[in-house]
Design a protein around this motif. Structure first.
Motif, PDB file in Angstrom:
ATOM      1  N   VAL A 223       0.738  -1.107   0.148  1.00 23.88           N
ATOM      2  CA  VAL A 223      -0.003   0.074  -0.014  1.00 23.88           C
ATOM      3  C   VAL A 223       0.884   1.260   0.150  1.00 23.88           C
ATOM      4  CG1 VAL A 223      -1.672   1.342   1.400  1.00 23.88           C
ATOM      5  CG2 VAL A 223      -2.125  -1.298   0.997  1.00 23.88           C
ATOM      6  N   LEU A 224       1.885   1.422   0.754  1.00 27.66           N
ATOM      7  CA  LEU A 224       2.739   2.493   0.820  1.00 27.66           C
ATOM      8  C   LEU A 224       3.514   2.763  -0.556  1.00 27.66           C
ATOM      9  CD1 LEU A 224       4.082   1.963   4.375  1.00 27.66           C
ATOM     10  CD2 LEU A 224       2.719   3.826   3.757  1.00 27.66           C
ATOM     11  N   GLN A 225       4.105   1.484  -1.098  1.00 29.01           N
ATOM     12  CA  GLN A 225       4.639   1.637  -2.309  1.00 29.01           C
ATOM     13  C   GLN A 225       3.859   2.207  -3.352  1.00 29.01           C
ATOM     14  OE1 GLN A 225       6.056  -2.031  -3.951  1.00 29.01           O
ATOM     15  NE2 GLN A 225       7.653  -1.053  -5.140  1.00 29.01           N
ATOM     16  N   PHE A 226       2.448   1.830  -3.353  1.00 32.86           N
ATOM     17  CA  PHE A 226       1.411   2.128  -4.354  1.00 32.86           C
ATOM     18  C   PHE A 226       1.147   3.858  -4.179  1.00 32.86           C
ATOM     19  CE2 PHE A 226      -2.832   3.403  -5.791  1.00 32.86           C
ATOM     20  CZ  PHE A 226      -3.001   2.572  -7.016  1.00 32.86           C
ATOM     21  N   ILE A 227       1.355   4.073  -2.832  1.00 26.88           N
ATOM     22  CA  ILE A 227       0.800   5.614  -2.513  1.00 26.88           C
ATOM     23  C   ILE A 227       2.217   6.428  -3.021  1.00 26.88           C
ATOM     24  CG2 ILE A 227       0.944   7.302  -0.678  1.00 26.88           C
ATOM     25  CD1 ILE A 227      -0.963   5.288   0.889  1.00 26.88           C
TER      26      ILE A 227
ATOM     27  N   ASN B 149      -5.955  21.138  -1.099  1.00 27.14           N
ATOM     28  CA  ASN B 149      -7.367  21.208  -0.869  1.00 27.14           C
ATOM     29  C   ASN B 149      -8.097  20.264  -0.877  1.00 27.14           C
ATOM     30  OD1 ASN B 149      -6.811  24.178  -0.019  1.00 27.14           O
ATOM     31  ND2 ASN B 149      -6.764  24.672  -2.156  1.00 27.14           N
ATOM     32  N   SER B 150      -7.889  18.816  -1.228  1.00 26.20           N
ATOM     33  CA  SER B 150      -8.416  17.928  -1.273  1.00 26.20           C
ATOM     34  C   SER B 150      -8.949  17.533  -0.034  1.00 26.20           C
ATOM     35  CB  SER B 150      -7.544  16.478  -1.898  1.00 26.20           C
ATOM     36  OG  SER B 150      -8.128  15.242  -1.435  1.00 26.20           O
ATOM     37  N   ILE B 151     -10.327  17.025   0.130  1.00 24.36           N
ATOM     38  CA  ILE B 151     -11.089  16.699   1.266  1.00 24.36           C
ATOM     39  C   ILE B 151      -9.986  15.607   2.000  1.00 24.36           C
ATOM     40  CG2 ILE B 151     -12.582  15.055   0.270  1.00 24.36           C
ATOM     41  CD1 ILE B 151     -14.534  15.806   2.028  1.00 24.36           C
ATOM     42  N   TYR B 152      -9.653  14.642   1.295  1.00 24.71           N
ATOM     43  CA  TYR B 152      -8.656  13.637   1.940  1.00 24.71           C
ATOM     44  C   TYR B 152      -7.502  14.048   2.602  1.00 24.71           C
ATOM     45  CZ  TYR B 152     -12.238  11.149  -0.780  1.00 24.71           C
ATOM     46  OH  TYR B 152     -13.411  10.964  -1.528  1.00 24.71           O
ATOM     47  N   VAL B 153      -6.764  14.908   1.778  1.00 23.69           N
ATOM     48  CA  VAL B 153      -5.769  15.658   2.374  1.00 23.69           C
ATOM     49  C   VAL B 153      -5.939  16.554   3.809  1.00 23.69           C
ATOM     50  CG1 VAL B 153      -3.498  17.113   2.167  1.00 23.69           C
ATOM     51  CG2 VAL B 153      -4.205  15.337   0.237  1.00 23.69           C
TER      52      VAL B 153
ATOM     53  N   PHE C  82      -6.924   9.228  -0.247  1.00 20.59           N
ATOM     54  CA  PHE C  82      -8.281   8.693  -0.170  1.00 20.59           C
ATOM     55  C   PHE C  82      -7.702   7.172   0.550  1.00 20.59           C
ATOM     56  CE2 PHE C  82     -10.777   5.133  -1.589  1.00 20.59           C
ATOM     57  CZ  PHE C  82     -12.149   5.596  -0.871  1.00 20.59           C
ATOM     58  N   ILE C  83      -6.850   6.416   0.077  1.00 22.15           N
ATOM     59  CA  ILE C  83      -6.307   5.197   0.457  1.00 22.15           C
ATOM     60  C   ILE C  83      -5.986   5.122   1.925  1.00 22.15           C
ATOM     61  CG2 ILE C  83      -4.612   3.213   0.305  1.00 22.15           C
ATOM     62  CD1 ILE C  83      -5.040   3.534  -3.072  1.00 22.15           C
ATOM     63  N   ILE C  84      -5.246   6.221   2.223  1.00 21.13           N
ATOM     64  CA  ILE C  84      -4.675   6.444   3.429  1.00 21.13           C
ATOM     65  C   ILE C  84      -5.699   6.646   4.538  1.00 21.13           C
ATOM     66  CG2 ILE C  84      -3.154   7.907   5.237  1.00 21.13           C
ATOM     67  CD1 ILE C  84      -1.680   8.711   2.747  1.00 21.13           C
ATOM     68  N   THR C  85      -6.791   7.238   4.260  1.00 19.95           N
ATOM     69  CA  THR C  85      -7.953   7.522   5.190  1.00 19.95           C
ATOM     70  C   THR C  85      -8.536   6.213   5.307  1.00 19.95           C
ATOM     71  OG1 THR C  85      -9.588   8.103   3.391  1.00 19.95           O
ATOM     72  CG2 THR C  85      -8.336   9.907   4.303  1.00 19.95           C
TER      73      THR C  85
ATOM     74  N   SER D  67       4.668  12.413   8.121  1.00 19.28           N
ATOM     75  CA  SER D  67       5.659  12.403   7.040  1.00 19.28           C
ATOM     76  C   SER D  67       5.046  11.770   5.542  1.00 19.28           C
ATOM     77  CB  SER D  67       6.671  11.061   7.355  1.00 19.28           C
ATOM     78  OG  SER D  67       7.474  11.058   6.322  1.00 19.28           O
ATOM     79  N   LEU D  68       4.171  10.881   5.746  1.00 13.30           N
ATOM     80  CA  LEU D  68       3.364  10.627   4.456  1.00 13.30           C
ATOM     81  C   LEU D  68       2.528  11.693   3.948  1.00 13.30           C
ATOM     82  CD1 LEU D  68       2.938   7.782   2.983  1.00 13.30           C
ATOM     83  CD2 LEU D  68       0.992   7.341   4.470  1.00 13.30           C
ATOM     84  N   VAL D  69       1.824  12.382   4.733  1.00 17.93           N
ATOM     85  CA  VAL D  69       1.153  13.318   4.025  1.00 17.93           C
ATOM     86  C   VAL D  69       1.894  14.554   3.365  1.00 17.93           C
ATOM     87  CG1 VAL D  69      -0.338  15.410   4.612  1.00 17.93           C
ATOM     88  CG2 VAL D  69      -0.822  13.253   5.749  1.00 17.93           C
ATOM     89  N   SER D  70       3.215  14.672   3.915  1.00 14.47           N
ATOM     90  CA  SER D  70       3.995  15.564   3.278  1.00 14.47           C
ATOM     91  C   SER D  70       4.554  15.326   1.932  1.00 14.47           C
ATOM     92  CB  SER D  70       5.176  15.686   4.229  1.00 14.47           C
ATOM     93  OG  SER D  70       6.123  14.730   4.044  1.00 14.47           O
TER      94      SER D  70
END
Length: 365
Positions: free
Chosen positions: A167-171, A210-214, A182-185, A199-202
């Motif tokens: 999952v982390l690699q795909f992201i 401004n994405s609702i998921y971010v 979205f996948i993180i949420t 760190s992942l969000v960065s």
């Protein structure tokens, strides 16, 4: 006990104040589907919210509108328990399938859904293996085969780590796509610690800012930052079992264990004897417990307090997972505890059992 799917997506908030420049046109053709109603829905903290509906005629129906950004939505069909989930974006999207296999619908015309299809394909191998292990676990439990059960536990943990790595690699490879936050949420928001999540969000570019998921991820990070060790414990002010308002700050000057629990939570009830032991041993030395229940039924809450002999302060707004205090402290699983010093500063998290007793021993020597 994990909180399931605890994120808020409300379409009317997302689209308010936005100029309508493009439109989505969502066209469905579902064979053997009876006439009825289709509902376009989003998932909020209060459950599914219907934002549009359409008549189903001979398996065909459609939704039209405009979005400022892509959004994951669900389609609920009258008479069908399974929902269809897909990304909605301002383009023409076609969904074809059969009423008896809604999980296998074909989605075309949408780049985001093609991308999401790739992710689900990668995920399916792990999901299939987990289902196999789950069935093996059930069979081993029937005959109390502890050796096999231990092996399955280890295999499950290994598979879980491998899945998270995938999952982390795909992201990382799709960091410019709204699919990644979205996948993180969906899969990681509650399993990562605050530094890992931050760190992942960065890694996401400014275009996704401004994405609702971010925004959801950043809100989670900020909530966790607010209750880190060394930070002042946020105030809690809730009614006790008699309807009298009790505040956390009223216990200032003592060591206080904020205990998040619920009467329906098995692991919480198992921890009750340990809390009773700690309270009886250290209460006269300046130790208090401030229990916050995630119950929704007052009678069940009070019954559990009495049955487990929990003689300290108990509060609740009886809102379950929508508890204001739980939200303030970023609680997504219970039991959860926060230890606060006499100055109201957080000094430890999630001390349980003998670990709690040993830590309190060092404080009151």
């Amino acid at each position: 006990m994990k909180k399931f799917l605890a994120f808020s997506i409300i379409l009317t908030i997302v689209i308010s104040g936005c100029k309508k420049t493009q439109e989505y046109n969502l066209q469905f053709n579902i064979n053997n589907l009876e006439n009825g109603t289709a509902y376009l829905q989003t998932l909020s903290e209060d459950g599914m919210q219907t934002i549009d509906s359409a008549a189903i005629v001979e398996g065909k129906f459609s939704f039209k509108g405009s979005l400022p950004e892509p959004l994951f939505v669900y389609i609920k069909l009258s008479g069908k328990p399974r929902r269809i989930g897909l990304f909605l974006e301002n383009t023409k999207i076609f969904v074809d399938g059969h009423a008896d296999s809604l999980e296998n619908v074909r989605i075309s015309g949408s780049p985001l859904n093609e991308e999401y299809k790739q992710f689900k394909s990668l995920l399916s191998a792990y999901d299939n293996r987990q289902q196999e292990l789950q069935q093996q676990y059930i069979e081993a439990r029937k005959v109390n085969d502890t050796s096999t059960l231990n092996k399955i536990d280890k295999l499950w943990d290994l598979l879980d780590r491998q899945q998270n790595e995938m999952v982390l690699q795909f992201i990382s490879q799709h960091k410019n796509s709204v699919i990644s936050p979205f996948i993180i949420t969906q899969r990681l928001i509650y399993s990562l610690n605050v530094n890992e999540l931050d760190s992942l969000v960065s890694i996401f570019p400014a275009e996704l800012e401004n994405s609702i998921y971010v925004r959801m991820l950043k809100k989670r990070v900020q909530t966790l930052r607010n209750v880190e060790i060394g930070k002042p414990a946020p105030e809690i002010s809730l009614d006790d079992t008699m309807g009298i308002v009790r505040t956390l700050s009223s216990l200032r000057g003592k060591y206080v264990l904020i205990d998040f629990w619920a009467s329906w939570c098995g692991p919480c009830r198992e921890e009750s004897p340990n809390l009773v032991k700690a309270y009886e041993r250290f209460h006269n030395k300046g130790f208090e417990i401030f229990s916050v229940s995630l119950d929704t039924q007052r009678d069940k809450w009070i019954e559990a307090i009495q049955k487990d002999h929990l003689t300290w302060t108990h509060v609740s707004d009886l809102k379950g997972w929508q508890s204001t205090a739980a939200g303030l402290y970023g609680v997504n699983a219970i039991p959860h505890s926060v230890l606060v010093d006499p100055q109201g500063i957080i000094i430890q998290n999630n001390l349980r059992g003998e670990a709690l007793i040993e830590f309190l021993d060092t404080l009151f020597r």
